[in-house]
Design an enzyme around this catalytic site. Structure first.
Site, mmCIF file in Angstrom:
data_model
loop_
_atom_site.group_PDB
_atom_site.id
_atom_site.type_symbol
_atom_site.label_atom_id
_atom_site.label_comp_id
_atom_site.label_asym_id
_atom_site.label_seq_id
_atom_site.Cartn_x
_atom_site.Cartn_y
_atom_site.Cartn_z
ATOM 1 N N CYS A 1 -0.535 3.580 -6.633
ATOM 2 C CA CYS A 1 -1.467 3.051 -5.630
ATOM 3 C C CYS A 1 -1.786 1.646 -6.131
ATOM 4 C CB CYS A 1 -2.730 3.912 -5.580
ATOM 5 S SG CYS A 1 -4.123 3.127 -4.719
ATOM 6 N N CYS B 1 0.869 -1.177 0.000
ATOM 7 C CA CYS B 1 0.000 0.000 0.000
ATOM 8 C C CYS B 1 0.903 1.224 0.000
ATOM 9 C CB CYS B 1 -0.867 -0.032 1.262
ATOM 10 S SG CYS B 1 -1.915 1.400 1.478
HETATM 11 N N1 DGL Z 1 -3.916 0.661 -2.137
HETATM 12 C C1 DGL Z 1 -3.467 1.811 -1.452
HETATM 13 C C2 DGL Z 1 -2.223 2.411 -2.057
HETATM 14 O O1 DGL Z 1 -1.421 1.700 -2.640
HETATM 15 C C3 DGL Z 1 -4.417 2.886 -0.987
HETATM 16 C C4 DGL Z 1 -5.872 2.809 -1.185
HETATM 17 C C5 DGL Z 1 -6.702 3.631 -0.205
HETATM 18 O O2 DGL Z 1 -6.981 4.812 -0.479
HETATM 19 O O3 DGL Z 1 -7.062 3.069 0.816
HETATM 20 O O4 DGL Z 1 -1.985 3.580 -1.952
#
Ligand code: DGL
Length: 250
Positions: free
Chosen positions: A180, A69
């Site tokens: 993301c 993430c």
């Molecule tokens: N999947 C996450 C990232 O790589 C973030 C997603 C969210 O906003 O929760 O930034």
């Protein structure tokens, strides 16, 4: 076992890559389903959620943890690495991959969540690479929600992307950084509808980095390899939804 963390299902795109790179590892994937999306949460809240997940994964016996993430990485990684002494590998927006291949000096569109784009860590990354001021930033928080709702190529997603990308003259751009992990689900849609843009993400580099880290610590597993899932502190009984994302053709 290796713990993999994301706010939701985005990190499954990285898990897929890691299972390919390290087929004999057992993975425990943690999605913070109760709190996704992190896009509009405060830094303090995100820190609290991520630390809770990291402690859960460590208590379950994980030898290393991967932050799958970018948002979590950008606001927690220094704090976590200072506090804990087990290996924590963290994805970050693949801006360097774009620069390394940008021989024509075209512009680069760095897409991420608002939290990532505002983070000091991200700012430092850009400043260390972007000597000629080629990077533009674009927040695409709705893609997180589209992905969580399994809307990968609906007219609504395309309309959203067209509107957001229309803020830029795409002819001047070569790379779009999918900063993301949720955004990787839209790689194909972007390639098909914006053919001048080449999407790049940090999945391959992070999987390679994990492998090198495990090898250097003599921690590579030679078992059969498995995957389990947890959501906000509880093991998942019905894995159907997770497996559907994990087995998606990208
Ligand atoms: N999947 C996450 C990232 O790589 C973030 C997603 C969210 O906003 O929760 O930034």
């Amino acid at each position: 076992m290796i713990g993999v963390f994301d706010s939701g299902i985005g990190g499954l795109t990285l898990l897929k890559e890691m299972r390919h790179t390290l087929p004999h590892e057992n993975f425990l994937y943690y999605a913070d389903t109760e709190n996704v999306p992190y896009s509009y949460k405060s830094t303090e809240q995100i820190k609290e959620y991520v630390e809770k997940a990291v402690i859960f994964l460590r208590n379950e016996g994980c030898k290393a943890i991967v932050l799958a993430c970018n948002t979590a990485t950008n606001v927690t990684i220094e704090y976590l690495r200072e506090k804990y002494d087990f290996p924590i590998i963290a994805i970050q927006p693949a801006v360097k991959v774009a620069f390394d291949n940008n021989s024509e000096n075209k512009r680069i569109l760095a897409c991420a969540t608002p939290v990532t784009l505002k983070a000091d860590r991200f700012e430092k990354l850009i400043n260390s690479l972007d000597i000629n001021h080629l990077v533009d930033r674009l927040q695409l928080p709705s893609l997180v929600e589209f992905a969580e709702n399994e809307q990968f190529d609906s007219p609504e997603v395309l309309k959203y992307l067209k509107k957001e990308f229309s803020k830029f003259n795409l002819e001047n751009y070569k790379y779009v950084v999918l900063g993301c992990t949720h955004f990787t689900y839209f790689e194909k849609l972007i390639q098909e509808n914006f053919p001048t843009l080449q999407p790049v993400d940090g999945n391959e580099g992070t999987a390679r980095h994990l492998k090198n880290t495990l090898a250097s610590l003599n921690l590579i597993s030679h078992e059969k390899g498995s995957v389990r899932f947890a959501e906000s502190g509880k093991y998942v009984k019905d894995e159907t939804r997770f497996l559907r994302y994990l087995n998606r053709e990208s």
